[in-house]
Design a protein around this motif. Structure first.
Motif, PDB file in Angstrom:
ATOM      1  N   LEU A 120       8.089  -8.837  -4.049  1.00 62.70           N
ATOM      2  CA  LEU A 120       7.185  -8.295  -3.036  1.00 62.70           C
ATOM      3  C   LEU A 120       6.292  -7.191  -3.596  1.00 62.70           C
ATOM      4  O   LEU A 120       5.107  -7.101  -3.248  1.00 62.70           O
ATOM      5  CB  LEU A 120       8.011  -7.762  -1.861  1.00 62.70           C
ATOM      6  N   LEU A 121       6.862  -6.346  -4.461  1.00 56.53           N
ATOM      7  CA  LEU A 121       6.130  -5.187  -4.978  1.00 56.53           C
ATOM      8  C   LEU A 121       5.615  -5.387  -6.400  1.00 56.53           C
ATOM      9  O   LEU A 121       5.108  -4.440  -7.015  1.00 56.53           O
ATOM     10  CB  LEU A 121       7.034  -3.945  -4.929  1.00 56.53           C
TER      11      LEU A 121
ATOM     12  N   ALA B  72       0.832  -1.209   0.000  1.00 59.11           N
ATOM     13  CA  ALA B  72       0.000   0.000   0.000  1.00 59.11           C
ATOM     14  C   ALA B  72       0.865   1.257   0.000  1.00 59.11           C
ATOM     15  O   ALA B  72       0.545   2.254  -0.670  1.00 59.11           O
ATOM     16  CB  ALA B  72      -0.918  -0.015   1.220  1.00 59.11           C
ATOM     17  N   ARG B  73       1.989   1.211   0.731  1.00 59.50           N
ATOM     18  CA  ARG B  73       2.894   2.363   0.783  1.00 59.50           C
ATOM     19  C   ARG B  73       3.451   2.681  -0.599  1.00 59.50           C
ATOM     20  O   ARG B  73       3.709   3.844  -0.927  1.00 59.50           O
ATOM     21  CB  ARG B  73       4.027   2.071   1.761  1.00 59.50           C
ATOM     22  N   TYR B  74       3.659   1.641  -1.409  1.00 58.90           N
ATOM     23  CA  TYR B  74       4.198   1.842  -2.759  1.00 58.90           C
ATOM     24  C   TYR B  74       3.111   1.798  -3.829  1.00 58.90           C
ATOM     25  O   TYR B  74       3.405   1.569  -5.005  1.00 58.90           O
ATOM     26  CB  TYR B  74       5.262   0.773  -3.041  1.00 58.90           C
ATOM     27  N   LYS B  75       1.878   2.046  -3.420  1.00 54.48           N
ATOM     28  CA  LYS B  75       0.745   2.158  -4.355  1.00 54.48           C
ATOM     29  C   LYS B  75       0.508   0.869  -5.142  1.00 54.48           C
ATOM     30  O   LYS B  75       0.141   0.898  -6.316  1.00 54.48           O
ATOM     31  CB  LYS B  75       0.946   3.332  -5.325  1.00 54.48           C
ATOM     32  N   ARG B  76       0.705  -0.255  -4.500  1.00 59.39           N
ATOM     33  CA  ARG B  76       0.404  -1.544  -5.121  1.00 59.39           C
ATOM     34  C   ARG B  76      -0.876  -2.100  -4.510  1.00 59.39           C
ATOM     35  O   ARG B  76      -1.182  -1.854  -3.338  1.00 59.39           O
ATOM     36  CB  ARG B  76       1.537  -2.557  -4.891  1.00 59.39           C
TER      37      ARG B  76
END
Length: 215
Positions: A189-190, A72-76
């Protein structure tokens, strides 16, 4: 802060001796010369902080929540927990712990795709541009269950070890942080093309092994 589970094992000593009680013993002239008093035996190494009773399922779910918090922090978009992949993930962590290795390919020569096929699992996802994603991604982690060990010595003998154990929250956070620090694990992960995951954890007396399987 780790969990300090101090117990009362502590230090102890063992005194060995022989006492003769009652009459009718040996004649005086035949009495053996008295033995000097025995000195206390050196205490064995002890661990005064037994490992906490970690709940593997709870720890796996905590790692899953940290994964989605980072995504969520990296807009995924979040990944969904897949029970169908849990056996695959847990089995590899247990295998690494039992056979003492740390690798995507086990000593039998099986990578995650081969291990998945053995369990009848496949990964094929249709992407938005009409392409397909085929095959599983896998992240691995190995780390200690403690922050530090304080050693108490009596001369050259270790008489006590006090262990500052990590909490389940600490462990979950460190697993995900470890993946973020590794370029290949970070990509998995991302990745925007994965939608499902499961986490499998295995423990040894002092270490944690974690496997993340993504599809």
């Amino acid at each position: 802060m780790g969990l300090r589970a101090r117990t009362g094992l502590g230090r102890f000593s063992l005194l060995l001796g022989l006492v003769l009680i009652g009459g009718g013993g040996l004649p005086l002239e035949a009495q053996p010369s008295p033995r000097p008093p025995s000195s206390p035996a050196a205490p064995p190494d002890t661990v005064n902080d037994p490992r906490p009773a970690y709940d593997l399922r709870s720890l796996e779910r905590a790692i899953h929540r940290h994964v989605n918090a980072v995504r969520a922090r990296y807009k995924r978009s979040p990944v969904t927990w897949a029970d169908s992949l849990h056996t695959l993930a847990r089995a590899h962590s247990r295998d690494m712990a039992n056979r003492d290795f740390f690798a995507h390919t086990n000593p039998s020569g099986e990578d995650v795709q081969a291990r998945a096929r053995r369990q009848g699992r496949t990964c094929r996802r249709s992407l938005e541009d009409g392409a397909h994603r085929i095959g599983f991604a896998e992240n691995l982690y190995r780390g200690t269950l403690y922050n530090r060990i304080e050693t108490v010595r009596r001369g050259d003998t270790v008489v006590e070890r006090i262990i500052d154990w990590k909490t389940e929250t600490d462990l979950a956070r460190r697993v995900v942080q470890g993946w973020l620090k590794s370029p290949g694990h970070r990509r998995n992960l991302l990745s925007p093309t994965v939608a499902l995951e499961s986490i499998g954890v295995a423990l040894t007396p002092r270490n944690l092994f974690a496997t993340q399987v993504l599809c």
